[in-house]
Design an enzyme around this catalytic site. Sequence first.
Site, short mmCIF file in Angstrom:
data_model
loop_
_atom_site.label_atom_id
_atom_site.label_comp_id
_atom_site.label_asym_id
_atom_site.label_seq_id
_atom_site.Cartn_x
_atom_site.Cartn_y
_atom_site.Cartn_z
N HIS A 84 0.85 -1.19 0.00
CA HIS A 84 0.00 0.00 0.00
C HIS A 84 0.88 1.24 0.00
O HIS A 84 1.94 1.24 0.63
CB HIS A 84 -0.90 0.01 1.25
CG HIS A 84 -2.08 0.90 1.12
ND1 HIS A 84 -2.00 2.25 1.35
CD2 HIS A 84 -3.35 0.64 0.76
CE1 HIS A 84 -3.19 2.78 1.15
NE2 HIS A 84 -4.04 1.84 0.78
N ASP A 102 -7.98 -5.34 -0.01
CA ASP A 102 -8.46 -6.20 -1.10
C ASP A 102 -8.11 -7.67 -0.92
O ASP A 102 -8.54 -8.50 -1.72
CB ASP A 102 -7.87 -5.70 -2.44
CG ASP A 102 -8.41 -4.33 -2.78
OD1 ASP A 102 -7.62 -3.41 -2.98
OD2 ASP A 102 -9.66 -4.19 -2.79
C1 SDX Z 1 -6.26 0.07 -2.89
O1 SDX Z 1 -4.44 4.59 -2.07
C2 SDX Z 1 -5.38 3.95 -1.41
O2 SDX Z 1 -5.77 4.30 -0.33
C3 SDX Z 1 -5.97 2.75 -2.16
C4 SDX Z 1 -6.99 1.93 -1.39
C5 SDX Z 1 -8.27 2.69 -1.14
O3 SDX Z 1 -9.00 2.29 -0.22
O4 SDX Z 1 -8.57 3.64 -1.93
O5 SDX Z 1 -6.43 1.49 -0.17
C6 SDX Z 1 -7.40 0.69 -2.19
O6 SDX Z 1 -5.99 0.41 -4.01
C7 SDX Z 1 -5.40 -0.93 -2.15
C8 SDX Z 1 -4.17 -1.40 -3.00
C9 SDX Z 1 -4.64 -2.49 -3.94
N1 SDX Z 1 -3.58 -2.85 -4.89
C10 SDX Z 1 -2.93 -4.02 -4.83
O7 SDX Z 1 -3.09 -4.87 -3.95
C11 SDX Z 1 -1.98 -4.27 -6.00
C12 SDX Z 1 -0.65 -4.84 -5.45
N2 SDX Z 1 0.03 -3.77 -4.71
C13 SDX Z 1 1.01 -2.99 -5.46
O8 SDX Z 1 0.72 -2.78 -6.80
C14 SDX Z 1 1.49 -1.76 -4.68
O9 SDX Z 1 1.73 -2.17 -3.39
C15 SDX Z 1 0.60 -0.52 -4.62
C16 SDX Z 1 0.23 -0.05 -5.98
C17 SDX Z 1 -0.61 -0.78 -3.82
C18 SDX Z 1 1.43 0.57 -3.94
O10 SDX Z 1 2.49 0.83 -4.76
P1 SDX Z 1 3.55 2.01 -4.41
O11 SDX Z 1 3.21 2.70 -3.15
O12 SDX Z 1 3.71 2.84 -5.62
O13 SDX Z 1 4.82 1.21 -4.05
P2 SDX Z 1 5.79 0.61 -5.11
O14 SDX Z 1 4.99 0.03 -6.22
O15 SDX Z 1 6.82 1.63 -5.41
O16 SDX Z 1 6.42 -0.61 -4.28
C19 SDX Z 1 7.42 -0.36 -3.33
C20 SDX Z 1 8.32 -1.58 -3.42
C21 SDX Z 1 8.74 -1.89 -4.87
O17 SDX Z 1 10.00 -2.52 -4.80
P3 SDX Z 1 11.33 -1.59 -5.14
O18 SDX Z 1 11.10 -0.99 -6.50
O19 SDX Z 1 11.37 -0.54 -4.02
O20 SDX Z 1 12.46 -2.56 -5.09
O21 SDX Z 1 7.59 -2.75 -2.98
C22 SDX Z 1 7.43 -3.65 -4.06
C23 SDX Z 1 7.74 -2.91 -5.35
O22 SDX Z 1 8.28 -3.79 -6.31
N3 SDX Z 1 6.03 -4.10 -4.03
C24 SDX Z 1 5.62 -5.34 -4.19
C25 SDX Z 1 4.22 -5.30 -4.03
N4 SDX Z 1 3.83 -4.03 -3.81
C26 SDX Z 1 4.97 -3.30 -3.82
N5 SDX Z 1 6.29 -6.50 -4.45
C27 SDX Z 1 5.53 -7.61 -4.53
N6 SDX Z 1 4.16 -7.66 -4.40
C28 SDX Z 1 3.50 -6.50 -4.14
N7 SDX Z 1 2.16 -6.53 -4.01
#
Ligand code: SDX
Length: 431
Positions: free
Chosen positions: A309, A366
């Site tokens: 998140h 989720d």
């Molecule tokens: C919702 O914003 C909100 O409040 C949203 C929400 C709401 O109520 O409105 O809470 C609802 O959207 C919840 C999130 C649902 N999405 C997912 O579950 C999809 C999977 N999660 C990721 O796509 C990610 O965690 C996000 C999009 C939710 C957040 O992404 P960020 O904050 O942009 O973080 P990032 O992508 O830069 O990740 C940080 C690091 C990265 O590694 P590095 O580049 O630093 O080496 O963590 C890793 C990412 O690769 N990472 C993951 C991961 N999520 C982040 N690695 C593996 N699996 C994951 N799920």
Amino acid sequence: MTQNNTVTVTDNRTGKAYDFPILDGTTGPSVVDIRKFYAETGMFTYDPGYTSTGSCESAVTYIDGDQGVLLHRGYPIQDLAQNCTFLEVSYLLLNGELPNREQFQTFENAITMHTMVHEQIHKFLEGFRRDAHPMAVMCGVVGGMAAFYHDSIDITNPHHRMIASHRLIAKIPTIGAWAYKYSVGQPLTYPRNDLRYASDLLQMMFAVPCEEYKVNPVLAKAMDRILILHADHEQNASTSTVRLTGSSGANPFACIAAGIASLWGPAHGGANEAVLNMLTEIGSVDRVNECVKRAKDKDDPFRLMGFGHRVYKNYDPRAKIMAQTCHEVLEELGVKDPLLDVAMELEKIALEDDYFIEKKLYPNVDFYSGIIFRAMGIPTSMFTAIFAIARTTGWVAQWNEMITDPAQKIGRPRQLFTGSTQREFVPFDKR
Ligand code: SDX
């Protein structure tokens, strides 16, 4: 909002120093007011993804991502989920205070009396293929509602804004349920004024003309709680989309349609559907380790959907309540879903894994919702649609706050330009 201190930015190319005010809220991080930054420095700030940017002042929802705290108008989500109905929380988000009995009765009646949609909207649905994704239908139909009410939306008129807000909260379950009925080829149902919000949503989704539909009170309570957990969440992608759309003066139906479009993305509200697809792809507990390995592999685009998140670097408090609701619903229904075992094993392994611990990746809202929906007989394609039904109340509350914010202006970000500078035109025969 109070202003006592400043930050100083020094441009070491010229040695010039610039002071910008620090603004303090009631709690949470203060902000640096950079509204004059370009005028004073000739530079823009740069923050793609808005990881360090506050876009507005708001009093609706507060999140402390490190502590895993979520407050709606100061009330913890745990207390609201335990003690309120979704419409009570809707009243709170819209008006800033929990309603007394009389205020709640008036509000619930107003919503109940707006649940029907114009009969012409049947024709909208018939324009879609039966296999249209419900989010495509909801986006189209909600945007189209402006055609029915646009002439009575003076967004500067508080009474018009209230009517439009009630219409959206009241009609979105009907539109969501119709998208589902249309997709399964069953007759469209109508709202029932003798049922409360969550019960009526279940009735409109699952009732058929051949027999009386009996609402299962456990499922109705679970649905109502799930709607509460999805109601609002500060300035997330879809809420920011609603605010940016509204900042141009667009009508509220167009703004909510834009929010639905943004929520649909798998990184946002579409994640609940993606979680179920992921758990189904994993299939069994013994394949979980392989999936966690893939999620950690930089060269593999696979991510653990339902994990991570932008704000929560601790357990999403909604996920905890969702997990508890998941166990309650499956037990009540006597459902043994192997995907729940897969989800629990995935959570256990991920939470003990250094990669997830160091990146502070925890289950989000989720992760468990899809398993509950599946147990309730709701198809995967409807998961995000139900998220949209719940979030409409938050979008409407945030839209109202934006419209009445004296500081609000049309949102118009700038950029760091890295394209071609001006050059001579080249005619066809010289290319
Ligand atoms: C919702 O914003 C909100 O409040 C949203 C929400 C709401 O109520 O409105 O809470 C609802 O959207 C919840 C999130 C649902 N999405 C997912 O579950 C999809 C999977 N999660 C990721 O796509 C990610 O965690 C996000 C999009 C939710 C957040 O992404 P960020 O904050 O942009 O973080 P990032 O992508 O830069 O990740 C940080 C690091 C990265 O590694 P590095 O580049 O630093 O080496 O963590 C890793 C990412 O690769 N990472 C993951 C991961 N999520 C982040 N690695 C593996 N699996 C994951 N799920």
